[in-house]
Design a protein around this motif. Structure first.
Motif, PDB file in Angstrom:
ATOM      1  N   ALA A   7      17.243  11.531 -21.329  1.00 41.12           N
ATOM      2  CA  ALA A   7      16.982  10.824 -19.758  1.00 41.12           C
ATOM      3  C   ALA A   7      15.761   9.915 -20.394  1.00 41.12           C
ATOM      4  N   PRO A   8      15.839   8.671 -19.679  1.00 37.51           N
ATOM      5  CA  PRO A   8      14.551   7.792 -19.918  1.00 37.51           C
ATOM      6  C   PRO A   8      13.483   8.447 -19.551  1.00 37.51           C
ATOM      7  N   ALA A   9      12.201   8.052 -20.248  1.00 38.22           N
ATOM      8  CA  ALA A   9      10.914   8.610 -19.755  1.00 38.22           C
ATOM      9  C   ALA A   9      10.373   7.613 -18.591  1.00 38.22           C
ATOM     10  N   THR A  10      10.204   7.952 -17.636  1.00 43.27           N
ATOM     11  CA  THR A  10       9.543   7.204 -16.588  1.00 43.27           C
ATOM     12  C   THR A  10       8.624   7.342 -15.599  1.00 43.27           C
ATOM     13  N   GLU A  11       8.101   8.717 -15.960  1.00 45.87           N
ATOM     14  CA  GLU A  11       6.751   9.153 -15.363  1.00 45.87           C
ATOM     15  C   GLU A  11       5.715   8.335 -15.482  1.00 45.87           C
ATOM     16  N   VAL A  12       5.073   7.467 -14.438  1.00 46.08           N
ATOM     17  CA  VAL A  12       3.957   6.685 -15.080  1.00 46.08           C
ATOM     18  C   VAL A  12       2.720   7.435 -14.136  1.00 46.08           C
ATOM     19  N   VAL A  13       1.464   7.462 -14.703  1.00 44.12           N
ATOM     20  CA  VAL A  13       0.326   7.886 -13.896  1.00 44.12           C
ATOM     21  C   VAL A  13      -0.146   6.571 -13.267  1.00 44.12           C
ATOM     22  N   PRO A  14      -0.307   6.386 -12.317  1.00 48.42           N
ATOM     23  CA  PRO A  14      -0.695   5.367 -11.551  1.00 48.42           C
ATOM     24  C   PRO A  14      -2.257   4.855 -11.654  1.00 48.42           C
ATOM     25  N   TYR A  15      -2.671   3.635 -11.521  1.00 46.23           N
ATOM     26  CA  TYR A  15      -3.825   3.025 -11.199  1.00 46.23           C
ATOM     27  C   TYR A  15      -4.208   3.737  -9.675  1.00 46.23           C
ATOM     28  N   PRO A  16      -5.296   4.350  -9.673  1.00 44.35           N
ATOM     29  CA  PRO A  16      -5.564   4.903  -8.096  1.00 44.35           C
ATOM     30  C   PRO A  16      -5.672   3.567  -7.291  1.00 44.35           C
ATOM     31  N   ALA A  17      -5.154   3.775  -6.301  1.00 44.45           N
ATOM     32  CA  ALA A  17      -5.349   2.517  -5.379  1.00 44.45           C
ATOM     33  C   ALA A  17      -6.494   1.716  -5.234  1.00 44.45           C
ATOM     34  N   ALA A  18      -7.620   2.335  -5.184  1.00 42.57           N
ATOM     35  CA  ALA A  18      -8.934   1.575  -4.917  1.00 42.57           C
ATOM     36  C   ALA A  18      -9.195   0.746  -6.130  1.00 42.57           C
ATOM     37  N   PHE A  19      -8.997   1.217  -7.394  1.00 42.82           N
ATOM     38  CA  PHE A  19      -9.075   0.338  -8.609  1.00 42.82           C
ATOM     39  C   PHE A  19      -7.950  -0.644  -8.644  1.00 42.82           C
ATOM     40  N   ALA A  20      -6.832  -0.342  -8.343  1.00 42.13           N
ATOM     41  CA  ALA A  20      -5.627  -1.666  -8.233  1.00 42.13           C
ATOM     42  C   ALA A  20      -6.220  -2.599  -7.351  1.00 42.13           C
ATOM     43  N   GLU A  21      -6.547  -2.077  -6.024  1.00 40.44           N
ATOM     44  CA  GLU A  21      -7.190  -3.307  -5.196  1.00 40.44           C
ATOM     45  C   GLU A  21      -8.242  -3.888  -5.700  1.00 40.44           C
ATOM     46  N   ARG A  22      -9.178  -3.115  -6.167  1.00 36.72           N
ATOM     47  CA  ARG A  22     -10.272  -4.053  -6.953  1.00 36.72           C
ATOM     48  C   ARG A  22      -9.972  -5.258  -8.002  1.00 36.72           C
ATOM     49  N   TYR A  23      -8.960  -4.665  -8.798  1.00 37.54           N
ATOM     50  CA  TYR A  23      -8.766  -5.616  -9.838  1.00 37.54           C
ATOM     51  C   TYR A  23      -8.013  -6.973  -9.215  1.00 37.54           C
ATOM     52  N   ARG A  24      -6.984  -6.645  -8.164  1.00 41.10           N
ATOM     53  CA  ARG A  24      -6.450  -7.697  -7.550  1.00 41.10           C
ATOM     54  C   ARG A  24      -7.326  -8.376  -6.805  1.00 41.10           C
ATOM     55  N   ALA A  25      -8.146  -7.932  -6.005  1.00 40.64           N
ATOM     56  CA  ALA A  25      -9.143  -8.894  -5.361  1.00 40.64           C
ATOM     57  C   ALA A  25     -10.240  -9.573  -6.056  1.00 40.64           C
ATOM     58  N   GLU A  26     -10.472  -9.141  -7.304  1.00 38.21           N
ATOM     59  CA  GLU A  26     -11.141  -9.949  -8.251  1.00 38.21           C
ATOM     60  C   GLU A  26     -10.395 -10.916  -8.990  1.00 38.21           C
ATOM     61  N   GLY A  27      -9.230 -11.186  -8.842  1.00 35.69           N
ATOM     62  CA  GLY A  27      -8.203 -11.973  -9.617  1.00 35.69           C
ATOM     63  C   GLY A  27      -7.952 -11.777 -11.137  1.00 35.69           C
ATOM     64  N   LEU A  28      -8.158 -10.416 -11.065  1.00 32.43           N
ATOM     65  CA  LEU A  28      -7.671 -10.144 -12.501  1.00 32.43           C
ATOM     66  C   LEU A  28      -5.802  -9.784 -12.591  1.00 32.43           C
ATOM     67  N   TRP A  29      -5.475  -9.138 -11.481  1.00 27.53           N
ATOM     68  CA  TRP A  29      -4.004  -9.019 -11.484  1.00 27.53           C
ATOM     69  C   TRP A  29      -3.478  -9.665 -10.577  1.00 27.53           C
TER      70      TRP A  29
END
Length: 554
Positions: A7-29
């Protein structure tokens, strides 16, 4: 015997929401996929040079068009979004078209190497659930097409074989032919639908890590963070659309993708792609007026001795040495020849450390620099703990940030060992933060993991020991790094012979590993026969003693 369909390996450990939001807010992502980000660059100047190789020069418009054609052709061949495809390709223009085309079609590339063999590819295919295999058909010394057929015979779920470099008119499915195939209106609509439905929190690319276990670990890289990795690289080195980035290491390596391909294409620069051989890369650098190069120190020594060096480096503004220790005599010789040298250290899991181009020579010669992103976080911990070492002391380099993964794919047990409780990746590298010429910077001081770094390719000692001990003449074995002026390190096998057996030769061990389907770069390049391996009082092999023996014998 056929292996079970994985079976394809699909389980991803996500970036915590607060970090993902920060990276987007700072224009990185951004919310772009990688192919969409490439198109944005192309829209700014479609006639600008995007790619040059010894056999081709493509503009951004041509590169985007060819990759779109490849994407539609892959779907027409029966592949579906989410399908996993193994890559065993070399540095050509068609590899770049295939790379972006695979991503545009919503397929998931697995970055194996052309030098991998049955031992590695079988493991990787099982881990990832691969259903397709893209190979370089024109390797001079090994038939990857035949090899792919052997792999598919044991793993029938790998139903699609694609090639680069096969003869025109062959019945193989060639990327070169897909590049010329014009999509229909319906196919273009389908590509746009796939892109619009892309989950930016799901893997875009599967990279691989050797680590300290016998099986590879799968590293999920996401669209937003992987493209940002390239942007951050370009920012640190001050790259612009006028730059020409020369690269001879395998392009599907993490450094090739993040530091060369994406770094160039994030700012509208061109990548100059060839093999690392001086007669391949240096003429291309000379013809295209290369402004940047990344290379291992040992390969750079070969360039220095080549008659084409001065012409190739006439316009080079930054020469980045990576993958091995940079000794001061090499640094000084390059600077005396007018080459401005910086260093880079990185890991496929994420973090890159670079010495800045404007740093003093003492910093550029004596350290690997500092993180490339303002959101990179580094801790130096006592190995095996979450305790910070005292200032100036050596500790395990542990990192988290906007392009460092939060976990391996579908590996919860390994993740508990490889990451701290607050999400820092334990790199296994020992480092110190020190001050040189008034600047804080990092130097490497060893490893906690038993790896041999052969010109940037990591060899897992435990894996090789577990293989070699199966040889009928080997009683016990220790795989040890020995210094090498060109590659940094090579592998030496210390062998205690099995009772009653004849001592094996180096050729015996290499023939055995060849029969086991082990990639050649992992083979030992020296053998030392010993009566017994030196051990501590608790039975652990003292590899430090063996390394010292190699130094004394050199």
């Amino acid at each position: 015997m056929s292996q079970p369909v994985p079976a394809p390996a699909t389980e991803v450990v996500p970036y915590p929401a607060a970090f993902a939001e920060r990276y987007r807010a700072e224009g990185l992502w951004s919310d772009d996929t990688i192919p969409a980000a490439l198109r944005r660059t192309a829209e700014r100047d479609p006639d600008a040079l995007a790619l040059a190789t010894p056999t081709a020069r493509w503009t951004y418009g041509e590169l985007v068009g060819r990759s779109e054609n490849v994407a539609a052709g892959l779907l027409a061949a029966g592949l579906r979004p989410g399908d996993v495809i193994l890559l065993q390709i070399t540095n050509t223009e068609h590899a770049v078209a295939a790379w972006y085309g695979i991503l545009r079609a919503g397929l998931l590339p697995v970055c194996t190497l052309a030098i991998h063999r049955r031992h590695e590819i079988g493991q990787i295919a099982t881990l990832t659930g691969a259903v397709a295999h893209l190979v370089q058909a024109d390797l001079p010394k090994f038939d990857l097409v035949e090899f792919a057929g052997e792999i598919a015979a044991g793993m029938p779920q790998i139903a699609t074989l694609l090639t680069i470099g096969a003869d025109a008119g062959s019945d193989l499915l060639r990327i070169e032919d897909l590049e010329e195939r014009r999509p229909t209106a319906e196919e273009r609509t389908r590509l746009d639908e796939i892109e619009a439905a892309t989950d930016l929190t799901a893997p875009a690319v599967l990279q691989l890590s050797g680590g300290t276990t016998g099986t590879p670990k799968v590293i999920p890289r996401l669209h937003p963070e992987y493209w940002y990795n390239g942007r951050a690289t370009a920012s640190i080195w001050g790259l612009t659309a006028s730059d020409r980035l020369a690269f001879g290491l395998p392009i599907v390596h993490n450094a090739g993708i993040a530091n060369a391909l994406f770094a160039a294409h994030a700012v509208g620069a061109a990548i100059l792609l060839a093999t690392p051989a001086a007669d391949s890369l240096l003429p291309l650098m000379s013809a295209e007026r290369a402004t940047w190069l990344m290379s291992p120190p040992g390969v750079m020594r070969g360039y220095l001795a080549d008659d084409g060096f001065d012409a190739a480096f006439a316009a080079v503004r930054t020469s980045v040495l990576t993958a091995a220790v940079v000794h001061r005599p090499l640094f000084d010789e390059l600077e005396q020849r007018g080459v401005h040298v910086t260093q880079a250290f990185g890991m496929t899991e994420g973090l890159f450390l670079f010495t800045r181009p404007d740093a003093p020579a003492e910093v550029r010669a004596g350290s690997v620099g500092t993180p490339i992103s303002p959101c990179d976080e580094v801790r130096l911990l006592e190995p095996g703990t979450e305790r910070d070492v005292a200032p100036g002391e050596s500790g395990e380099l542990c990192v988290r940030g906007p392009y460092t993964i939060r976990g391996y794919l579908t590996e919860p047990e390994r993740n508990r060992e490889a990451f701290t409780s607050d999400g820092f990746y334990r790199s296994g590298d020992l480092a110190r933060r020190i001050e040189i010429a008034g600047q804080q910077t990092y130097i490497l001081s060893g490893r906690t993991k038993d790896l041999i770094n052969r010109g940037g390719e990591k060899i897992n000692a435990e894996e090789m020991e577990s293989l070699l001990v199966r040889h009928p003449s080997v009683g016990e074995v220790a795989f040890v790094a020995m210094p090498d002026p060109r590659l940094g390190e090579r592998a030496c096998a210390f062998v205690a012979v099995r009772d009653g057996a004849t001592a094996p030769t180096l050729r015996d061990l290499c023939d055995f590993l060849d029969a086991e389907g082990v990639a050649k770069f992992k083979w030992p390049e020296r053998i030392e026969i010993v009566s017994a391996l030196p051990r501590t009082t608790i039975g652990k092999v003292q590899k430090r003693v063996l390394r010292e023996r190699l130094l004394d014998a050199s």
